[in-house]
Design a protein around this motif. Structure first.
Motif, PDB file in Angstrom:
ATOM      1  N   MET A 182      42.206  73.047  76.343  1.00 60.77           N
ATOM      2  CA  MET A 182      41.260  72.818  77.428  1.00 60.77           C
ATOM      3  C   MET A 182      40.205  73.925  77.436  1.00 60.77           C
ATOM      4  N   ILE A 183      39.011  73.535  77.829  1.00 63.63           N
ATOM      5  CA  ILE A 183      37.958  74.513  78.067  1.00 63.63           C
ATOM      6  C   ILE A 183      37.583  74.438  79.543  1.00 63.63           C
ATOM      7  N   GLU A 184      37.161  75.565  80.088  1.00 65.45           N
ATOM      8  CA  GLU A 184      36.723  75.607  81.475  1.00 65.45           C
ATOM      9  C   GLU A 184      35.212  75.744  81.486  1.00 65.45           C
ATOM     10  N   VAL A 185      34.556  74.899  82.264  1.00 60.77           N
ATOM     11  CA  VAL A 185      33.105  74.965  82.424  1.00 60.77           C
ATOM     12  C   VAL A 185      32.833  75.410  83.852  1.00 60.77           C
ATOM     13  N   ARG A 186      32.137  76.526  83.991  1.00 58.89           N
ATOM     14  CA  ARG A 186      31.778  77.063  85.303  1.00 58.89           C
ATOM     15  C   ARG A 186      30.293  76.852  85.535  1.00 58.89           C
ATOM     16  N   LEU A 187      29.986  76.216  86.654  1.00 55.74           N
ATOM     17  CA  LEU A 187      28.598  75.912  86.993  1.00 55.74           C
ATOM     18  C   LEU A 187      28.153  76.800  88.154  1.00 55.74           C
ATOM     19  N   PHE A 188      26.900  77.231  88.104  1.00 51.51           N
ATOM     20  CA  PHE A 188      26.385  78.134  89.113  1.00 51.51           C
ATOM     21  C   PHE A 188      25.125  77.577  89.754  1.00 51.51           C
ATOM     22  N   ALA A 189      24.904  77.975  91.003  1.00 53.66           N
ATOM     23  CA  ALA A 189      23.700  77.663  91.784  1.00 53.66           C
ATOM     24  C   ALA A 189      23.416  76.164  91.797  1.00 53.66           C
ATOM     25  N   THR A 190      22.197  75.768  91.458  1.00 52.80           N
ATOM     26  CA  THR A 190      21.792  74.365  91.574  1.00 52.80           C
ATOM     27  C   THR A 190      22.542  73.442  90.622  1.00 52.80           C
ATOM     28  N   LEU A 191      23.138  73.986  89.571  1.00 52.69           N
ATOM     29  CA  LEU A 191      23.903  73.127  88.654  1.00 52.69           C
ATOM     30  C   LEU A 191      25.176  72.596  89.313  1.00 52.69           C
ATOM     31  N   ARG A 192      25.559  73.162  90.444  1.00 46.96           N
ATOM     32  CA  ARG A 192      26.740  72.688  91.180  1.00 46.96           C
ATOM     33  C   ARG A 192      26.454  71.461  92.029  1.00 46.96           C
ATOM     34  N   GLN A 193      25.190  71.126  92.237  1.00 48.26           N
ATOM     35  CA  GLN A 193      24.873  69.990  93.093  1.00 48.26           C
ATOM     36  C   GLN A 193      25.520  68.723  92.547  1.00 48.26           C
ATOM     37  N   ASP A 194      26.318  68.088  93.388  1.00 45.09           N
ATOM     38  CA  ASP A 194      27.029  66.853  93.048  1.00 45.09           C
ATOM     39  C   ASP A 194      28.048  67.040  91.921  1.00 45.09           C
ATOM     40  N   ARG A 195      28.457  68.293  91.691  1.00 45.05           N
ATOM     41  CA  ARG A 195      29.462  68.597  90.664  1.00 45.05           C
ATOM     42  C   ARG A 195      30.428  69.640  91.224  1.00 45.05           C
ATOM     43  N   GLU A 196      31.562  69.750  90.575  1.00 46.78           N
ATOM     44  CA  GLU A 196      32.525  70.786  90.942  1.00 46.78           C
ATOM     45  C   GLU A 196      32.037  72.143  90.456  1.00 46.78           C
ATOM     46  N   ARG A 197      32.569  73.195  91.037  1.00 41.94           N
ATOM     47  CA  ARG A 197      32.239  74.561  90.629  1.00 41.94           C
ATOM     48  C   ARG A 197      32.824  74.875  89.263  1.00 41.94           C
ATOM     49  N   SER A 198      34.025  74.383  89.022  1.00 38.18           N
ATOM     50  CA  SER A 198      34.725  74.616  87.767  1.00 38.18           C
ATOM     51  C   SER A 198      35.312  73.291  87.285  1.00 38.18           C
ATOM     52  N   ILE A 199      35.090  72.993  86.008  1.00 39.59           N
ATOM     53  CA  ILE A 199      35.525  71.718  85.441  1.00 39.59           C
ATOM     54  C   ILE A 199      36.331  72.002  84.182  1.00 39.59           C
ATOM     55  N   MET A 200      37.480  71.362  84.069  1.00 44.47           N
ATOM     56  CA  MET A 200      38.315  71.502  82.879  1.00 44.47           C
ATOM     57  C   MET A 200      38.091  70.286  81.977  1.00 44.47           C
ATOM     58  N   LEU A 201      37.823  70.558  80.691  1.00 42.81           N
ATOM     59  CA  LEU A 201      37.589  69.492  79.716  1.00 42.81           C
ATOM     60  C   LEU A 201      38.439  69.729  78.478  1.00 42.81           C
ATOM     61  N   ASP A 202      38.799  68.651  77.806  1.00 45.80           N
ATOM     62  CA  ASP A 202      39.576  68.742  76.573  1.00 45.80           C
ATOM     63  C   ASP A 202      38.659  69.148  75.428  1.00 45.80           C
ATOM     64  N   SER A 203      38.953  70.253  74.781  1.00 41.37           N
ATOM     65  CA  SER A 203      38.084  70.760  73.710  1.00 41.37           C
ATOM     66  C   SER A 203      37.984  69.772  72.541  1.00 41.37           C
ATOM     67  N   LYS A 204      38.965  68.907  72.372  1.00 40.59           N
ATOM     68  CA  LYS A 204      38.907  67.924  71.293  1.00 40.59           C
ATOM     69  C   LYS A 204      37.804  66.898  71.531  1.00 40.59           C
ATOM     70  N   ASP A 205      37.504  66.631  72.799  1.00 46.51           N
ATOM     71  CA  ASP A 205      36.473  65.656  73.153  1.00 46.51           C
ATOM     72  C   ASP A 205      35.084  66.284  73.253  1.00 46.51           C
ATOM     73  N   PHE A 206      35.027  67.610  73.356  1.00 48.31           N
ATOM     74  CA  PHE A 206      33.757  68.312  73.554  1.00 48.31           C
ATOM     75  C   PHE A 206      33.689  69.512  72.613  1.00 48.31           C
ATOM     76  N   PRO A 207      33.382  69.266  71.335  1.00 51.08           N
ATOM     77  CA  PRO A 207      33.416  70.347  70.342  1.00 51.08           C
ATOM     78  C   PRO A 207      32.260  71.343  70.438  1.00 51.08           C
ATOM     79  N   THR A 208      31.161  70.972  71.113  1.00 46.23           N
ATOM     80  CA  THR A 208      30.033  71.896  71.238  1.00 46.23           C
ATOM     81  C   THR A 208      29.571  71.974  72.694  1.00 46.23           C
ATOM     82  N   VAL A 209      28.795  73.009  72.987  1.00 47.20           N
ATOM     83  CA  VAL A 209      28.230  73.151  74.329  1.00 47.20           C
ATOM     84  C   VAL A 209      27.313  71.963  74.632  1.00 47.20           C
TER      85      VAL A 209
END
Length: 73
Positions: free
Chosen positions: A1-28
């Motif tokens: 799993m990778i953790e994605v942390r969003l800050f300021a305006t990028l949090r609008q309508d999204r969670e502050r921290s999102i866990m994603l499977d690294s196998k499904d998301f190989p790049t930023v």
């Protein structure tokens, strides 16, 4: 799993921290596409505390932090 942390305006309508499977998301860029964030909306992109590019490869345990451009006056 990778953790994605969003800050300021990028949090609008999204969670502050999102866990994603690294196998499904190989790049930023894959993460941004999944979260419907345009590259121009990100000013600072860190992986494990280091500046990286959209093409940076992600592996289990990585922490991606995304910051928008700073505004003000």
């Amino acid at each position: 799993m990778i953790e994605v942390r969003l800050f300021a305006t990028l949090r609008q309508d999204r969670e502050r921290s999102i866990m994603l499977d690294s196998k499904d998301f190989p790049t930023v860029q894959d993460v941004l596409t999944h979260l419907d964030i345009l590259p121009g909306e990100v000013s600072i992109l860190l992986v494990n505390g280091f500046h990286k590019s959209l093409e940076a490869q992600l592996v289990d345990g990585d922490v991606v932090a995304l910051f928008p451009p700073v505004g003000g006056g």
